[in-house]
Enzyme design. Structure first.
Site, PDB file in Angstrom:
ATOM      1  N   HIS A  71       0.791  -1.230   0.000  1.00  0.00           N
ATOM      2  CA  HIS A  71       0.000   0.000   0.000  1.00  0.00           C
ATOM      3  C   HIS A  71       0.825   1.282   0.000  1.00  0.00           C
ATOM      4  O   HIS A  71       0.257   2.377   0.019  1.00  0.00           O
ATOM      5  CB  HIS A  71      -0.955  -0.013   1.192  1.00  0.00           C
ATOM      6  CG  HIS A  71      -0.274  -0.128   2.529  1.00  0.00           C
ATOM      7  ND1 HIS A  71      -0.936   0.086   3.721  1.00  0.00           N
ATOM      8  CD2 HIS A  71       1.021  -0.434   2.876  1.00  0.00           C
ATOM      9  CE1 HIS A  71      -0.105  -0.079   4.734  1.00  0.00           C
ATOM     10  NE2 HIS A  71       1.078  -0.402   4.241  1.00  0.00           N
ATOM     11  N   HIS A  72       2.158   1.168   0.020  1.00  0.00           N
ATOM     12  CA  HIS A  72       2.995   2.376  -0.065  1.00  0.00           C
ATOM     13  C   HIS A  72       3.439   2.677  -1.490  1.00  0.00           C
ATOM     14  O   HIS A  72       4.195   3.634  -1.704  1.00  0.00           O
ATOM     15  CB  HIS A  72       4.236   2.228   0.823  1.00  0.00           C
ATOM     16  CG  HIS A  72       3.934   2.042   2.272  1.00  0.00           C
ATOM     17  ND1 HIS A  72       3.057   2.835   2.974  1.00  0.00           N
ATOM     18  CD2 HIS A  72       4.394   1.122   3.172  1.00  0.00           C
ATOM     19  CE1 HIS A  72       2.991   2.432   4.227  1.00  0.00           C
ATOM     20  NE2 HIS A  72       3.777   1.384   4.373  1.00  0.00           N
ATOM     21  N   ALA A  73       2.999   1.897  -2.461  1.00  0.00           N
ATOM     22  CA  ALA A  73       3.327   2.180  -3.869  1.00  0.00           C
ATOM     23  C   ALA A  73       2.325   3.187  -4.424  1.00  0.00           C
ATOM     24  O   ALA A  73       1.118   2.979  -4.354  1.00  0.00           O
ATOM     25  CB  ALA A  73       3.321   0.900  -4.690  1.00  0.00           C
TER      26      ALA A  73
END
Length: 300
Positions: free
Chosen positions: A119-121
């Protein structure tokens, strides 16, 4: 049948001493098989995701530079992983694991990926052990090709789902809900549709009360057709990167809350494992294994 994406590629070789616990991707299926929660027939090995589905979500220029290993040293450093062809190939397989898990969820009610939760992309960059965003890619797949019109992302990793929030900031068909430690990475937060920052040291009772006061209301108000659940176990008190105070039992109750609500509302749910960085890898594996045990119990 519970279908779970797994490939030997998931446990990617890293330099000695690297803080990401890649071994969990082999230990977790081994544990689930050993105890009889699953059999080999529950596991499926995803093929690489065709790139047209990647660029439905990610900037084509970023994907091209990633694929050709042309990221800058600064960009590579922010991802936390040494860049290689093998790493990129791994990511593309993981992305399809979540897409296929979503399709199995439409068929059976639930589908799971032993990896994912990246979810940090962002649309145009990677961060925090995330190069491509599997939840966003799979959500866009459902929107574009499966006539799904309303998706809810339930992100309960200890870190805010900043990349997912950015990707869907102008997409009303996707509601992003992130409940995370407020004073933790990423220190610059994006705006999810609903962010609930928690205080450091939040315990089981407080955490579960907040979740139980929030998620049922969201389901009633939004009436989503599909849920993506990011079930990171870095909420544990033992986590080196987490800062919350939950027990393994409390983390299991968190998962039970989400999964039983989805089942009660007849909502298909695709589950990605997300983070977990406890010093003892047995704590990570046990907390992750509970998610699979619950899915098996609740649906099958």
């Amino acid at each position: 049948m519970l279908k779970i994406a797994w490939s030997p590629m998931f446990a990617h070789a890293l330099p000695e001493g690297h803080r990401f616990p890649m071994a969990k991707y082999d230990l977790l299926p081994e544990q689930l098989l050993y105890e009889g929660t699953i059999t080999e027939t529950n596991l499926f090995a995803p093929a690489p995701l065709p790139e047209r589905f990647i660029v439905d979500t990610h900037d084509a220029g970023y994907w091209c530079r990633l694929r050709q290993l042309e990221l800058t040293p600064s960009e590579i450093r922010k991802t936390g992983f040494p860049l290689s062809e093998e790493l990129v190939n791994r990511e593309v397989v993981i992305m399809n694991g979540t897409v296929q898990a979503a399709l199995f969820a439409l068929e059976f009610g639930v589908g799971m990926n032993i990896a994912g939760g990246t979810h940090h992309a962002f649309t145009d960059r990677g961060e925090g052990f995330c190069l491509l965003n599997d939840i966003a890619i799979a959500a866009n797949y459902l929107l574009n090709y499966k006539s799904i019109q309303k998706v809810l992302v339930v992100d309960l990793d200890v870190h805010q789902g900043n990349g997912t929030a950015q990707i869907f900031q102008n997409e009303p068909r996707v509601f992003t809900f992130s409940m995370h430690c407020g004073h933790n990475y990423p220190f610059h937060k994006e705006h999810s549709d609903l962010d609930i920052p928690l205080a450091e040291g939040t315990d089981d009772k407080t955490y579960l009360a907040v979740l139980n006061n929030t998620l049922p209301r969201l389901l009633d108000e939004l009436e989503p057709e599909f849920v993506f659940f990011q079930s990171g176990v870095d909420v544990l008190a033992t986590d080196k990167l987490g800062k919350l105070g939950m027990s393994i039992a409390g983390c299991k109750e968190r998962d039970r809350t989400v999964l039983e609500l989805c089942k009660r509302h007849n909502l298909p749910v695709a589950i990605s494992m997300g983070g977990g960085y406890s010093k003892q890898i047995a704590h990570i594996v046990e907390a992750h294994a509970n998610t699979f045990r619950l899915a098996q119990q609740i649906w099958f």
